[in-house]
Scaffold this active site. Sequence first.
Site, PDB file in Angstrom:
ATOM      1  N   HIS A  56      65.041  13.859  54.475  1.00 26.66           N
ATOM      2  CA  HIS A  56      64.603  15.255  54.383  1.00 26.66           C
ATOM      3  C   HIS A  56      65.825  16.037  53.887  1.00 26.66           C
ATOM      4  CE1 HIS A  56      62.511  18.878  55.063  1.00 26.66           C
ATOM      5  NE2 HIS A  56      62.161  18.749  56.331  1.00 26.66           N
ATOM      6  N   LYS A 101      40.097  10.850  47.862  1.00 26.97           N
ATOM      7  CA  LYS A 101      39.279   9.899  47.101  1.00 26.97           C
ATOM      8  C   LYS A 101      40.086   8.682  46.672  1.00 26.97           C
ATOM      9  CE  LYS A 101      36.756  13.870  45.302  1.00 26.97           C
ATOM     10  NZ  LYS A 101      36.584  14.703  44.116  1.00 26.97           N
ATOM     11  N   ARG A 145      56.012  16.723  50.199  1.00 29.29           N
ATOM     12  CA  ARG A 145      56.202  16.105  51.526  1.00 29.29           C
ATOM     13  C   ARG A 145      55.160  15.012  51.692  1.00 29.29           C
ATOM     14  NH1 ARG A 145      56.966  18.746  57.378  1.00 29.29           N
ATOM     15  NH2 ARG A 145      59.048  18.865  56.485  1.00 29.29           N
ATOM     16  N   ARG A 188      57.643  25.417  58.677  1.00 30.29           N
ATOM     17  CA  ARG A 188      58.845  26.006  58.099  1.00 30.29           C
ATOM     18  C   ARG A 188      59.114  25.580  56.672  1.00 30.29           C
ATOM     19  NH1 ARG A 188      59.191  26.259  63.096  1.00 30.29           N
ATOM     20  NH2 ARG A 188      58.359  24.180  62.957  1.00 30.29           N
ATOM     21  N   THR A 189      59.037  24.270  56.424  1.00 36.32           N
ATOM     22  CA  THR A 189      59.429  23.785  55.097  1.00 36.32           C
ATOM     23  C   THR A 189      58.465  24.350  54.051  1.00 36.32           C
ATOM     24  OG1 THR A 189      60.215  21.783  56.174  1.00 36.32           O
ATOM     25  CG2 THR A 189      60.027  21.711  53.795  1.00 36.32           C
TER      26      THR A 189
HETATM   27  C1  NCD Z   1      61.237  18.196  60.712  1.00 41.09           C
HETATM   28  C2  NCD Z   1      60.499  17.190  59.837  1.00 41.09           C
HETATM   29  O1  NCD Z   1      59.422  17.473  59.326  1.00 41.09           O
HETATM   30  O2  NCD Z   1      61.069  16.135  59.651  1.00 41.09           O
HETATM   31  N1  NCD Z   1      60.697  19.489  60.636  1.00 41.09           N
HETATM   32  C3  NCD Z   1      61.084  20.321  59.638  1.00 41.09           C
HETATM   33  O3  NCD Z   1      60.970  20.043  58.471  1.00 41.09           O
HETATM   34  N2  NCD Z   1      61.686  21.466  59.998  1.00 41.09           N
HETATM   35  C4  NCD Z   1      61.439  17.713  62.102  1.00 41.09           C
HETATM   36  C5  NCD Z   1      60.250  17.281  62.912  1.00 41.09           C
HETATM   37  O4  NCD Z   1      59.102  17.319  62.487  1.00 41.09           O
HETATM   38  O5  NCD Z   1      60.512  16.907  64.049  1.00 41.09           O
END
Ligand code: NCD
Length: 345
Positions: free
Chosen positions: A158, A103, A125, A73-74
């Site tokens: 997040h 590397k 991320r 999703r993100t």
């Molecule tokens: C979450 C995450 O990555 O922290 N997912 C997301 O971004 N929608 C929650 C998860 O992975 O459980």
Amino acid sequence: MKKTLKGQSILESQQFDKEILDDLFKEAGNMQGVCRFLDGGEVSEDAVQECGKIKSGMAEKKIALLFYEPSTRTWSSFYVAAENLGARVMAIPPARQFSSVVKGETVKDTIAMFCGYGIDAIVMRSDKEGMAKEADEAAHSNGRQVSIINAGDGSGQHPTQALLDLYTIKRFFEDELKKDIHNEKINIAFVGDLANGRTVRSLAYLLNKYQDPEKLEFFFVSPSVLKMKDDIKEYLTGKDVKYSEYEKLIDVADKVDVCYMTRVQKERLGGIQVDYDFIRSNCSITEEVVKKLKKDAIVMHPLPRDPAFGEIPEWFDSDPRAKYIQQAENGLYVRMALLKKVLLG
Ligand code: NCD
């Protein structure tokens, strides 16, 4: 002077305040109109003009997606958000597998490269808490104006998930209950892996930035090995916000307006033994919980849900209180609004 997100990095929920959030959420509402227009739907002439203005401003902007951890999703919502706005997107294939990280390249060097390529924003991320801040420092030590957007840093934060979560809660209060969220008390349960979940951490901070302390109460539900960490509890105590802890969702199911479910973050357990049967029976949406939940409550989840653990069984999806699909859709509008605010003001 009006506060603005222009040129800023988005690193943690604590950086926001009510004014900035209201402004961002208003923009997210506009973005829903932009998406309708892009999908061929009918919108006002003003909205068409606004869309053209945004696209011409964004045509010059370059956004990189740098993900060191899996994401559905993100990643995709940031990708579509950037494309919808007319920006140029540089999507790096999974960084842990394909980039020079394999590397042994440091974040500092990677960011320095991106700065050199004239990237305006890096959505990032990682599996390491604090990596977004590290990247931000690297970007600024380079003297270039590049915004780092934290799309999840290990079990840290997040913040953009928290933005779409809060937007979803706000829309529920305003659109469905017809109430001004700031005049209402929000009783919210966080359920599941509160020790390792970064979404609940970010949302706890963000709710505090948006609501007066007496208009907020947290119910933390988890087995004892996955309890909410002390830093969040101390923060709440310092802000005079009430919280209490439980092991069973059934004990609070009739008290809450928002029930925020999470999966066990298996990838972050680090050897801790978790009793999955206990979680399945006590930290999940069960028929008993559903019977006790208020008619006017909502159930949220950042997704992905874990079918093996079953925190939200599929049979609940058709219940009008199930908001997690809408929540994910809101991610697109909120991320479009955020990119626009960060890059164009
Ligand atoms: C979450 C995450 O990555 O922290 N997912 C997301 O971004 N929608 C929650 C998860 O992975 O459980």
